[in-house]
Design a protein around this motif. Structure first.
Motif, PDB file in Angstrom:
ATOM      1  N   ASP A 241       0.819  -1.207   0.000  1.00 21.41           N
ATOM      2  CA  ASP A 241       0.000   0.000   0.000  1.00 21.41           C
ATOM      3  C   ASP A 241       0.856   1.262   0.000  1.00 21.41           C
ATOM      4  O   ASP A 241       0.544   2.243  -0.689  1.00 21.41           O
ATOM      5  CB  ASP A 241      -0.928   0.000   1.222  1.00 21.41           C
ATOM      6  N   THR A 242       1.939   1.225   0.787  1.00 27.31           N
ATOM      7  CA  THR A 242       2.831   2.388   0.854  1.00 27.31           C
ATOM      8  C   THR A 242       3.494   2.637  -0.495  1.00 27.31           C
ATOM      9  O   THR A 242       3.554   3.780  -0.980  1.00 27.31           O
ATOM     10  CB  THR A 242       3.907   2.171   1.931  1.00 27.31           C
ATOM     11  N   TYR A 243       3.995   1.561  -1.102  1.00 30.45           N
ATOM     12  CA  TYR A 243       4.660   1.690  -2.396  1.00 30.45           C
ATOM     13  C   TYR A 243       3.675   2.156  -3.467  1.00 30.45           C
ATOM     14  O   TYR A 243       3.994   3.037  -4.287  1.00 30.45           O
ATOM     15  CB  TYR A 243       5.264   0.351  -2.807  1.00 30.45           C
ATOM     16  N   ALA A 244       2.479   1.583  -3.491  1.00 35.59           N
ATOM     17  CA  ALA A 244       1.486   1.919  -4.504  1.00 35.59           C
ATOM     18  C   ALA A 244       1.101   3.398  -4.421  1.00 35.59           C
ATOM     19  O   ALA A 244       0.989   4.082  -5.448  1.00 35.59           O
ATOM     20  CB  ALA A 244       0.256   1.035  -4.347  1.00 35.59           C
ATOM     21  N   ALA A 245       0.895   3.893  -3.199  1.00 37.07           N
ATOM     22  CA  ALA A 245       0.532   5.297  -3.021  1.00 37.07           C
ATOM     23  C   ALA A 245       1.660   6.208  -3.500  1.00 37.07           C
ATOM     24  O   ALA A 245       1.420   7.223  -4.175  1.00 37.07           O
ATOM     25  CB  ALA A 245       0.211   5.572  -1.551  1.00 37.07           C
ATOM     26  N   TRP A 246       2.894   5.854  -3.146  1.00 35.43           N
ATOM     27  CA  TRP A 246       4.050   6.660  -3.565  1.00 35.43           C
ATOM     28  C   TRP A 246       4.205   6.638  -5.081  1.00 35.43           C
ATOM     29  O   TRP A 246       4.424   7.675  -5.713  1.00 35.43           O
ATOM     30  CB  TRP A 246       5.322   6.132  -2.894  1.00 35.43           C
ATOM     31  N   LYS A 247       4.072   5.457  -5.686  1.00 34.35           N
ATOM     32  CA  LYS A 247       4.271   5.324  -7.127  1.00 34.35           C
ATOM     33  C   LYS A 247       3.169   6.029  -7.913  1.00 34.35           C
ATOM     34  O   LYS A 247       3.428   6.640  -8.960  1.00 34.35           O
ATOM     35  CB  LYS A 247       4.318   3.840  -7.509  1.00 34.35           C
ATOM     36  N   THR A 248       1.951   5.972  -7.422  1.00 30.50           N
ATOM     37  CA  THR A 248       0.848   6.652  -8.093  1.00 30.50           C
ATOM     38  C   THR A 248       1.052   8.164  -8.073  1.00 30.50           C
ATOM     39  O   THR A 248       0.842   8.846  -9.083  1.00 30.50           O
ATOM     40  CB  THR A 248      -0.492   6.298  -7.421  1.00 30.50           C
ATOM     41  N   THR A 249       1.481   8.688  -6.948  1.00 31.63           N
ATOM     42  CA  THR A 249       1.744  10.123  -6.839  1.00 31.63           C
ATOM     43  C   THR A 249       2.863  10.554  -7.782  1.00 31.63           C
ATOM     44  O   THR A 249       2.821  11.637  -8.362  1.00 31.63           O
ATOM     45  CB  THR A 249       2.117  10.483  -5.392  1.00 31.63           C
ATOM     46  N   ALA A 250       3.872   9.683  -7.946  1.00 31.56           N
ATOM     47  CA  ALA A 250       5.043  10.028  -8.762  1.00 31.56           C
ATOM     48  C   ALA A 250       4.825   9.788 -10.249  1.00 31.56           C
ATOM     49  O   ALA A 250       5.710  10.091 -11.054  1.00 31.56           O
ATOM     50  CB  ALA A 250       6.252   9.219  -8.286  1.00 31.56           C
ATOM     51  N   LEU A 251       3.670   9.255 -10.638  1.00 28.43           N
ATOM     52  CA  LEU A 251       3.412   8.917 -12.043  1.00 28.43           C
ATOM     53  C   LEU A 251       3.014  10.171 -12.826  1.00 28.43           C
ATOM     54  O   LEU A 251       2.002  10.813 -12.511  1.00 28.43           O
ATOM     55  CB  LEU A 251       2.303   7.862 -12.117  1.00 28.43           C
ATOM     56  N   HIS A 252       3.775  10.508 -13.862  1.00 23.19           N
ATOM     57  CA  HIS A 252       3.516  11.701 -14.665  1.00 23.19           C
ATOM     58  C   HIS A 252       3.756  11.408 -16.139  1.00 23.19           C
ATOM     59  O   HIS A 252       4.529  10.501 -16.492  1.00 23.19           O
ATOM     60  CB  HIS A 252       4.412  12.867 -14.224  1.00 23.19           C
TER      61      HIS A 252
END
Length: 378
Positions: A241-252
């Motif tokens: 969950d932590t990784y998914a939230a971080w990766k989604t935020t960083a997706l551009h």
């Protein structure tokens, strides 16, 4: 005399308070620990309890005039000094396993036991020389000329632990750095306490700081922030969950992220017919298959439920995702042949993806991939 009694009482009271906390950690921590981590953590806590118990006795008898008081003081001071290195030693091994994600070998443990052995030799000699500490005829403890060289031996473990943890923190994703910083504090806080206690005799900061570190480790490290799944050795749901939230935020922009949801077919039948131990082996075998099939891809692997796994693929296109799924099925077939069981493990795999230009919430992505998986379920 009154002031000395109050100081002794307060010092012993602090030790006893720390002992109560450590007993709580020792008796409640096993539910969340992996087996080897539990052993190392418990050894750290148990040896710290021993140190504090010896410390409390030495302060209770120091300066007191009664028959055999000086001999008791010398014995417990020696035992105290001999025990002081052990919590730091086990704390270092604990950090080593967290950083390298493997059990330290017996040879490795033996090599890093050498500072403890050197300290024991010094302390045995101290019984005849008084070079590390001595107790006067009035039963008063005092530091000897070799106090500092022996006193800084615990720093060997503390400094090494902080070094390997911080070095690891520079090599991980941003979402993982906090976990390693917490681990560095776990060993670094006693370092600060030791400096204060060496500079100001009579202030019990070393062991209080180490007790606080044990509590921090229990709360932040052992209870989920750092743990991987015990059965499969993959990332657990919290890390996912932590990784998914971080990766989604960083997706551009054109950057892509695909989520594979994976479920074992007929897993309940494996448990019912062959036992839960065999079911755990099927889960571990599946995890090994996922690792092997995605070894050359930018993949994040996790166990997210009982028999459910998730794979996050970054920077890939849909064809590469389909190729990955095919590789997983092929590798699973090879693993079934090699395992030679009376059953075969098969997987239902669904997927969904998004890019930075067409971003959706990760909950939505999870739902789409999960639905796709159940459409494939046998």
């Amino acid at each position: 005399m009154g002031v000395e009694f109050i100081n002794t009482f307060l010092y012993v009271e602090i030790d006893l308070f720390a002992l109560i906390i450590l007993f709580f950690l020792l008796t409640t921590g096993s539910k969340t620990f992996h087996q080897e981590e539990q052993k190392l953590y418990h050894q750290s806590v148990l040896t710290l309890i021993i140190v504090l118990a010896f410390d409390a006795v030495t302060w209770a008898v120091d300066g007191k005039n009664f028959s055999g008081g000086r001999e008791i003081n010398i014995i417990f001071e020696t035992l105290y000094w001999m025990a002081t290195l052990l919590p730091c030693y086990y704390g270092y091994l604990y950090c080593y396993e967290k950083v390298h994600e493997k059990k330290p070998s017996n040879q490795y443990r033996l090599f890093f036991y050498l500072p403890i052995l050197a300290g024991q030799i010094f302390l045995i000699c101290n019984l005849f020389t008084g070079s590390v500490f001595y107790v006067s005829k009035e039963n008063v403890y005092a530091r000897g000329p070799w106090y500092l060289p022996v006193g800084i031996l615990p720093f060997v473990y503390i400094v090494m632990a902080v070094f390997i943890v911080l070095r690891k923190s520079y090599r991980v994703h941003a979402y993982e750095k906090r976990q390693f910083y917490m681990l560095a504090i776990y060993m670094g806080l006693p370092f600060l306490g030791s400096l204060i206690q060496i500079a100001v005799y009579g202030v019990p900061t070393t062991w209080i700081c180490l007790t606080i570190s044990m509590v921090m480790c229990y709360l932040y490290v052992q209870n989920g922030d750092f743990a991987s799944d015990a059965t499969t050795k993959l990332n657990n749901r919290r890390r996912f969950d932590t990784y998914a939230a971080w990766k989604t935020t960083a997706l551009h922009g054109d950057a892509t992220m695909y989520l594979l949801m994976i479920d074992l077919n007929f897993f309940k039948a494996i448990n019912d017919n062959y036992g839960h131990k065999e079911g755990d082996e099927a889960l571990a075998r599946t995890a090994a298959v996922l690792k092997k099939a995605t070894a050359d891809r930018p993949a994040f692997l996790a166990r997210v439920g009982g028999d459910e796994f998730a794979v996050i693929l970054n920077g890939v296109n849909e064809q590469e995702v389909l190729d990955t799924i095919q590789d997983i099925h092929k590798t699973m077939q090879e693993a079934n042949i090699a395992a030679a069981r009376n059953y075969e493990v098969s997987l239902a795999i669904g997927y969904a993806g998004m890019s930075g230009n067409n971003k959706i919430s990760f909950d939505r992505l999870f739902s789409l991939a999960d639905r796709s998986m159940y459409e494939e379920k046998l």
